[in-house]
Write a protein that holds these residues in place. Structure first.
Motif, PDB file in Angstrom:
ATOM      1  N   SER A  39      -2.082  69.342  55.606  1.00  0.00           N
ATOM      2  CA  SER A  39      -2.564  70.584  56.218  1.00  0.00           C
ATOM      3  C   SER A  39      -3.243  71.478  55.189  1.00  0.00           C
ATOM      4  O   SER A  39      -3.661  72.579  55.511  1.00  0.00           O
ATOM      5  CB  SER A  39      -1.399  71.335  56.869  1.00  0.00           C
ATOM      6  OG  SER A  39      -0.439  71.690  55.889  1.00  0.00           O
ATOM      7  N   ASN A  45      -8.540  72.899  54.951  1.00  0.00           N
ATOM      8  CA  ASN A  45      -8.818  71.718  55.772  1.00  0.00           C
ATOM      9  C   ASN A  45      -7.578  70.852  55.835  1.00  0.00           C
ATOM     10  O   ASN A  45      -6.654  70.993  55.040  1.00  0.00           O
ATOM     11  CB  ASN A  45      -9.988  70.913  55.197  1.00  0.00           C
ATOM     12  CG  ASN A  45     -11.277  71.703  55.219  1.00  0.00           C
ATOM     13  OD1 ASN A  45     -11.668  72.214  56.252  1.00  0.00           O
ATOM     14  ND2 ASN A  45     -11.921  71.817  54.070  1.00  0.00           N
ATOM     15  N   PHE A  70      -9.852  67.918  60.072  1.00  0.00           N
ATOM     16  CA  PHE A  70      -9.872  69.128  60.889  1.00  0.00           C
ATOM     17  C   PHE A  70      -9.735  70.362  60.002  1.00  0.00           C
ATOM     18  O   PHE A  70      -9.337  70.266  58.844  1.00  0.00           O
ATOM     19  CB  PHE A  70      -8.745  69.088  61.941  1.00  0.00           C
ATOM     20  CG  PHE A  70      -7.363  69.017  61.350  1.00  0.00           C
ATOM     21  CD1 PHE A  70      -6.630  70.165  61.105  1.00  0.00           C
ATOM     22  CD2 PHE A  70      -6.799  67.794  61.021  1.00  0.00           C
ATOM     23  CE1 PHE A  70      -5.369  70.108  60.546  1.00  0.00           C
ATOM     24  CE2 PHE A  70      -5.537  67.711  60.467  1.00  0.00           C
ATOM     25  CZ  PHE A  70      -4.814  68.868  60.232  1.00  0.00           C
ATOM     26  N   LYS A  71     -10.074  71.521  60.570  1.00  0.00           N
ATOM     27  CA  LYS A  71      -9.871  72.811  59.894  1.00  0.00           C
ATOM     28  C   LYS A  71      -8.421  73.222  60.121  1.00  0.00           C
ATOM     29  O   LYS A  71      -7.943  73.236  61.253  1.00  0.00           O
ATOM     30  CB  LYS A  71     -10.789  73.886  60.463  1.00  0.00           C
ATOM     31  CG  LYS A  71     -12.238  73.684  60.133  1.00  0.00           C
ATOM     32  CD  LYS A  71     -12.493  74.094  58.716  1.00  0.00           C
ATOM     33  CE  LYS A  71     -13.979  74.030  58.405  1.00  0.00           C
ATOM     34  NZ  LYS A  71     -14.225  74.174  56.995  1.00  0.00           N
ATOM     35  N   SER A  72      -7.720  73.544  59.043  1.00  0.00           N
ATOM     36  CA  SER A  72      -6.296  73.877  59.195  1.00  0.00           C
ATOM     37  C   SER A  72      -6.029  75.380  59.132  1.00  0.00           C
ATOM     38  O   SER A  72      -5.264  75.900  59.924  1.00  0.00           O
ATOM     39  CB  SER A  72      -5.458  73.154  58.137  1.00  0.00           C
ATOM     40  OG  SER A  72      -5.799  73.583  56.847  1.00  0.00           O
ATOM     41  N   GLY A  73      -6.609  76.072  58.222  1.00  0.00           N
ATOM     42  CA  GLY A  73      -6.352  77.503  58.091  1.00  0.00           C
ATOM     43  C   GLY A  73      -5.783  77.829  56.732  1.00  0.00           C
ATOM     44  O   GLY A  73      -5.313  76.959  56.007  1.00  0.00           O
ATOM     45  N   THR A  78      -0.745  79.096  60.613  1.00  0.00           N
ATOM     46  CA  THR A  78      -1.981  78.571  61.196  1.00  0.00           C
ATOM     47  C   THR A  78      -2.176  77.114  60.803  1.00  0.00           C
ATOM     48  O   THR A  78      -2.519  76.276  61.647  1.00  0.00           O
ATOM     49  CB  THR A  78      -3.194  79.413  60.744  1.00  0.00           C
ATOM     50  OG1 THR A  78      -2.982  80.764  61.139  1.00  0.00           O
ATOM     51  CG2 THR A  78      -4.482  78.895  61.358  1.00  0.00           C
ATOM     52  N   ASN A  81       0.234  74.905  62.792  1.00  0.00           N
ATOM     53  CA  ASN A  81      -0.176  74.816  64.196  1.00  0.00           C
ATOM     54  C   ASN A  81      -1.423  73.953  64.362  1.00  0.00           C
ATOM     55  O   ASN A  81      -1.497  73.138  65.292  1.00  0.00           O
ATOM     56  CB  ASN A  81      -0.424  76.212  64.775  1.00  0.00           C
ATOM     57  CG  ASN A  81       0.861  76.957  65.045  1.00  0.00           C
ATOM     58  OD1 ASN A  81       1.912  76.376  65.235  1.00  0.00           O
ATOM     59  ND2 ASN A  81       0.771  78.276  65.058  1.00  0.00           N
ATOM     60  N   GLN A  82      -2.398  74.123  63.492  1.00  0.00           N
ATOM     61  CA  GLN A  82      -3.625  73.338  63.579  1.00  0.00           C
ATOM     62  C   GLN A  82      -3.353  71.854  63.317  1.00  0.00           C
ATOM     63  O   GLN A  82      -3.978  71.000  63.932  1.00  0.00           O
ATOM     64  CB  GLN A  82      -4.679  73.866  62.605  1.00  0.00           C
ATOM     65  CG  GLN A  82      -5.212  75.240  62.962  1.00  0.00           C
ATOM     66  CD  GLN A  82      -5.904  75.232  64.302  1.00  0.00           C
ATOM     67  OE1 GLN A  82      -5.321  75.578  65.325  1.00  0.00           O
ATOM     68  NE2 GLN A  82      -7.155  74.831  64.311  1.00  0.00           N
ATOM     69  N   THR A  83      -2.423  71.566  62.423  1.00  0.00           N
ATOM     70  CA  THR A  83      -2.065  70.176  62.140  1.00  0.00           C
ATOM     71  C   THR A  83      -1.445  69.533  63.379  1.00  0.00           C
ATOM     72  O   THR A  83      -1.801  68.412  63.754  1.00  0.00           O
ATOM     73  CB  THR A  83      -1.095  70.097  60.946  1.00  0.00           C
ATOM     74  OG1 THR A  83      -1.729  70.696  59.800  1.00  0.00           O
ATOM     75  CG2 THR A  83      -0.723  68.666  60.619  1.00  0.00           C
ATOM     76  N   GLN A  85      -1.879  70.501  66.490  1.00  0.00           N
ATOM     77  CA  GLN A  85      -2.920  70.413  67.519  1.00  0.00           C
ATOM     78  C   GLN A  85      -3.901  69.278  67.250  1.00  0.00           C
ATOM     79  O   GLN A  85      -4.495  68.733  68.187  1.00  0.00           O
ATOM     80  CB  GLN A  85      -3.683  71.735  67.621  1.00  0.00           C
ATOM     81  CG  GLN A  85      -2.867  72.879  68.163  1.00  0.00           C
ATOM     82  CD  GLN A  85      -2.414  72.641  69.593  1.00  0.00           C
ATOM     83  OE1 GLN A  85      -3.160  72.157  70.423  1.00  0.00           O
ATOM     84  NE2 GLN A  85      -1.159  72.969  69.868  1.00  0.00           N
ATOM     85  N   ALA A  86      -4.091  68.902  66.010  1.00  0.00           N
ATOM     86  CA  ALA A  86      -5.045  67.852  65.649  1.00  0.00           C
ATOM     87  C   ALA A  86      -4.502  66.449  65.890  1.00  0.00           C
ATOM     88  O   ALA A  86      -5.274  65.484  65.870  1.00  0.00           O
ATOM     89  CB  ALA A  86      -5.468  68.004  64.191  1.00  0.00           C
TER      90      ALA A  86
END
Length: 111
Positions: A39, A45, A70-73, A78, A81-83, A85-86
């Motif tokens: 992440s 990223n 993916f973009k992680s934050g 963030t 969560n992005q990890t 969601q990916a």
């Protein structure tokens, strides 16, 4: 749901939608041979790396591996969560690559 269960459900759902899944058919056996994620690649990223091998009762197999970026934050919440969601899109890329392999078509038709 564990990651292997998530991958199994995603593959089964795709096979059902394609009309290739049946409780009466010979089963396919899957093994996740690699799973890793980050992440914090390049600070904001991330990536998932997943490798999968499917084997049929006929002895044939098909394998694939995908790295999904993916973009992680910047902050931890963030990025986490992005990890999470990916994972879905990463598994979809894995399935897409798997079914594009001619060995998968042979595996399905001979199983």
């Amino acid at each position: 749901m564990t990651i292997p269960q998530f991958v199994q459900k995603a593959i089964n759902d795709e096979l059902k939608m394609a009309g290739l899944y049946s409780e009466q058919n010979n089963p396919l056996y899957g093994e996740i041979t690699k799973i890793a994620f980050s992440s914090t690649a390049g600070l904001t990223n991330g990536w998932w790396n997943i490798a999968l091998t499917l084997k049929g009762t006929s002895g044939q197999s098909a394998s694939t591996e995908v790295t999904y970026n993916f973009k992680s934050g910047f902050d931890a919440i963030t990025a986490c969560n992005q990890t999470a969601q990916a994972l879905g899109p990463a598994v979809q890329d894995l399935i897409k690559q798997l079914v594009a392999d001619p060995k998968f078509a042979a595996l399905i038709s001979n199983n």
